[in-house]
Design a protein around this motif. Structure first.
Motif, mmCIF file in Angstrom:
data_model
loop_
_atom_site.group_PDB
_atom_site.id
_atom_site.type_symbol
_atom_site.label_atom_id
_atom_site.label_comp_id
_atom_site.label_asym_id
_atom_site.label_seq_id
_atom_site.Cartn_x
_atom_site.Cartn_y
_atom_site.Cartn_z
ATOM 1 N N ASN A 1 0.331 -0.185 -1.474
ATOM 2 C CA ASN A 1 0.986 -1.470 -1.263
ATOM 3 C C ASN A 1 0.585 -2.384 -2.408
ATOM 4 O O ASN A 1 -0.409 -2.128 -3.107
ATOM 5 C CB ASN A 1 0.568 -2.079 0.081
ATOM 6 N N THR B 1 -2.613 -8.186 4.578
ATOM 7 C CA THR B 1 -1.253 -7.745 4.897
ATOM 8 C C THR B 1 -1.373 -6.371 5.555
ATOM 9 O O THR B 1 -1.169 -5.343 4.898
ATOM 10 C CB THR B 1 -0.368 -7.673 3.640
ATOM 11 N N TRP C 1 0.245 -4.376 7.261
ATOM 12 C CA TRP C 1 1.315 -3.423 7.547
ATOM 13 C C TRP C 1 0.964 -2.040 7.019
ATOM 14 O O TRP C 1 1.420 -1.025 7.560
ATOM 15 C CB TRP C 1 2.643 -3.902 6.965
ATOM 16 N N GLN C 2 0.138 -1.985 5.957
ATOM 17 C CA GLN C 2 -0.255 -0.690 5.406
ATOM 18 C C GLN C 2 -1.070 0.088 6.436
ATOM 19 O O GLN C 2 -0.880 1.297 6.614
ATOM 20 C CB GLN C 2 -1.052 -0.885 4.127
ATOM 21 N N ALA D 1 -0.797 -0.363 9.625
ATOM 22 C CA ALA D 1 0.152 -0.014 10.679
ATOM 23 C C ALA D 1 0.866 1.291 10.340
ATOM 24 O O ALA D 1 1.083 2.142 11.216
ATOM 25 C CB ALA D 1 1.158 -1.144 10.868
ATOM 26 N N ARG D 2 1.225 1.465 9.067
ATOM 27 C CA ARG D 2 1.854 2.723 8.658
ATOM 28 C C ARG D 2 0.863 3.881 8.742
ATOM 29 O O ARG D 2 1.217 4.996 9.151
ATOM 30 C CB ARG D 2 2.403 2.592 7.247
#
Length: 413
Positions: A78, A321, A323-324, A326-327
Motif C-alpha cells: 500500500n 490506513t 485497510w491493508q 483488512a485485506r
C-alpha cells in the motif's frame, strides 16, 4: 582499546544487542529510549529469526508486479500518495539497486549478516533465560499458485547450498497433514528448517535488556533529541538527569534521521510501515506461515495468532490506513478460522529502510565518537545481535569478524 563510556540511543532489538555487546567488552553503557525495551518496532514483527532471509527484498522489476502495486490490487503493498514526493528519490535508488547488475553484490553483503543470525542469538537466548519464548522448528512458506511455488523452489535450491540452509518441499497432501488447521487445499509449501520463531518478540528484547542490566548496564528513559556534542564526548538528558559519555551509538531505527538531520546528515532513510493484530478462539498453524502469494505472515504467539502485513509506503507518523490489514485478515480467513480479534485497533509500526537494502553500521563520517546502527528494514529482529557485535568490534578498534565496508555510513556521503 581501554573501556569507555557509551550511550546507546534506541532500545529495540538492534540497540539492546549493541549495548549488550559493548557491556560484554567492559564498557560503561547506558541504553536510553523514550519507552521500555522492545516496545516499539521490535514488538510488532512476526517474531522469526530469519536465517533463511539471506537476500533482501528487491524492488519488483516485473511489469505485472509494478502494476499490481500501483493499482493496489493486493494486500501486500500500500502507499499514500501524499508521501510519494518525499520518498520518490529513495524509491528510485531502491529500484536502481535492485537491477540484476547491482543486486547480487548487495545480496552477498546482506547474506553475510543473515548467515550468523542464529549463532549470535543462541548464546543470548540461553544467558537471558529466554528458551521458553523460542521454538526451533523452522518457518513454512505456503503457496496458492503452483507457478510461484516452482519459482520459490528454484530460488531455494540456489541459495540453500551457498548458505548452509536446510529446506524441504511439501506436496499439497503433506502440507495438509502438517497443518491440520488449514481450511483449503494449497499448491504446496517450502519448509525452511533452520529459522527459529519467538512467541513474544517484545518480551525477548526485554529479556535481553534485563541480561544487560544484570551485567552492570544501565537503562534510562529520555528523549534522544537532547543529544549534544561537547569537548570530550556527548551528552543527553534522561528523565533522571544529564548523561555524559565518550561515545554515542544511534540505534533509533525509523527515528534515526529525525535526530541526525540537525547534525547535517541526509541519509536516504525511508520507512515501510506494517500492521498486525492477534486473534484467539481456535487452533492456529503449527508454526509461522508466510502466505507467499498474499504477502502476509501468520504466526502463533502468546496473545493468539498474529497476522502481519506487507509494506505500506507512507510518512512515518501519518494516520493509520488499516485497510491493508483488512485485506491480510481476509486472506488469512481463507486459510484459517480467526474468530476473535484481541486488540480493538491494529498495531502499527515502521521499518527503517535504505535504498541499497543494507543497514548502516559504523562510525559517523563527520562526528568523532558517533556511531550508527540502523536501517535493517524487515530484519532488525533477526540481525540485532550480529549487528551489535560488529559495531562493538569497531568501537573497540578490533579487526571486525567481516569487512564492515559494505555497511559503512560513509557510502551515503
Amino acid at each position: 582499546m581501554n573501556p569507555t563510556t557509551v550511550i546507546v540511543l534506541g532500545a529495540g532489538m538492534v540497540g539492546t544487542c549493541t549495548a549488550l555487546h559493548l557491556r560484554q567488552r567492559g564498557h560503561d553503557v547506558v541504553l536510553m529510549d523514550r519507552r521500555g525495551p522492545g516496545e516499539e518496532t521490535s514488538y510488532g514483527n512476526a517474531g522469526i529469526i530469519q536465517c533463511e532471509a539471506v537476500e533482501p527484498y528487491p524492488f519488483p522489476r516485473e511489469l505485472s508486479k509494478l502494476l499490481r502495486a500501483a493499482f493496489k490490487c493486493g494486500g501486500d503493498v500500500n502507499y499514500h500518495f501524499s508521501a510519494l514526493p518525499a520518498i520518490a528519490g529513495s524509491l528510485t535508488r531502491y529500484w536502481h539497486n535492485s537491477a540484476p547488475a547491482r543486486y547480487p553484490a548487495i545480496a552477498q553483503a546482506y547474506g553475510r549478516l543473515s548467515d550468523q543470525a542464529i549463532a549470535e542469538h543462541a548464546p543470548l537466548i540461553e544467558a537471558a533465560g529466554a528458551n521458553d519464548l523460542v521454538r526451533r522448528e523452522g518457518y513454512r512458506w505456503v503457496f496458492r499458485d503452483p507457478a510461484s511455488l516452482d519459482a520459490a523452489l528454484r530460488t531455494a535450491a540456489r541459495v540453500a547450498p551457498e548458505h548452509g540452509l536446510r529446506h524441504a518441499a511439501l506436496t499439497p497432501d503433506e502440507l495438509a497433514r502438517a497443518e491440520p488447521a488449514l481450511q483449503r487445499r494449497l499448491a504446496g509449501a517450502i519448509d525452511w528448517l533452520d529459522p527459529w520463531s519467538v512467541n513474544d518478540p517484545g518480551e525477548l528484547v526485554a529479556r535481553y535488556a534485563a541480561l544487560f542490566q544484570s551485567r552492570g548496564g544501565r537503562i534510562a528513559r529520555g528523549d534522544a533529541a537532547s543529544l549534544r556534542q561537547g569537548a570530550t564526548g556527548w551528552s543527553v538528558r534522561a528523565d533522571d538527569g544529564m548523561i555524559e559519555a565518550e561515545h554515542t551509538v544511534v540505534a533509533l531505527g525509523p527515528w534515526a534521521d529525525t535526530l541526525l538531520r540537525p547534525l547535517g546528515y541526509r541519509l536516504p532513510l525511508f520507512v515501510k510501515r506494517g500492521y498486525h493484530r492477534h486473534y484467539t478462539g481456535t487452533a492456529g498453524p503449527t508454526r509461522a506461515l508466510l502466505d507467499a502469494d498474499r504477502g502476509l505472515v501468520i504466526a502463533p504467539m502468546k496473545r493468539g495468532v498474529r497476522i502481519t502485513t506487507g509494506a505500506e509506503f507512507a510518512h512515518r507518523d501519518a494516520p493509520s490506513t488499516p485497510w491493508q490489514l483488512a485485506r491480510a485478515e481476509a486472506a488469512a480467513r481463507e486459510l484459517l478460522d480467526l474468530p476473535t480479534p484481541v486488540e480493538a485497533q491494529p498495531w502499527r509500526g515502521a521499518r527503517p529502510c535504505l535504498p541499497d537494502m543494507k543497514p548502516v553500521i559504523g562510525p559517523a563520517p563527520r562526528h568523532r565518537s558517533l556511531w550508527f546502527n540502523f536501517g535493517h528494514a524487515h530484519q532488525g529482529f533477526t540481525l540485532g545481535p550480529i549487528s551489535g557485535r560488529l559495531l562493538a568490534e569497531m568501537v573497540d578498534g578490533d579487526t571486525p569478524w567481516i569487512d564492515p565496508q559494505p555497511y559503512s555510513p560513509a557510502r551515503f556521503g
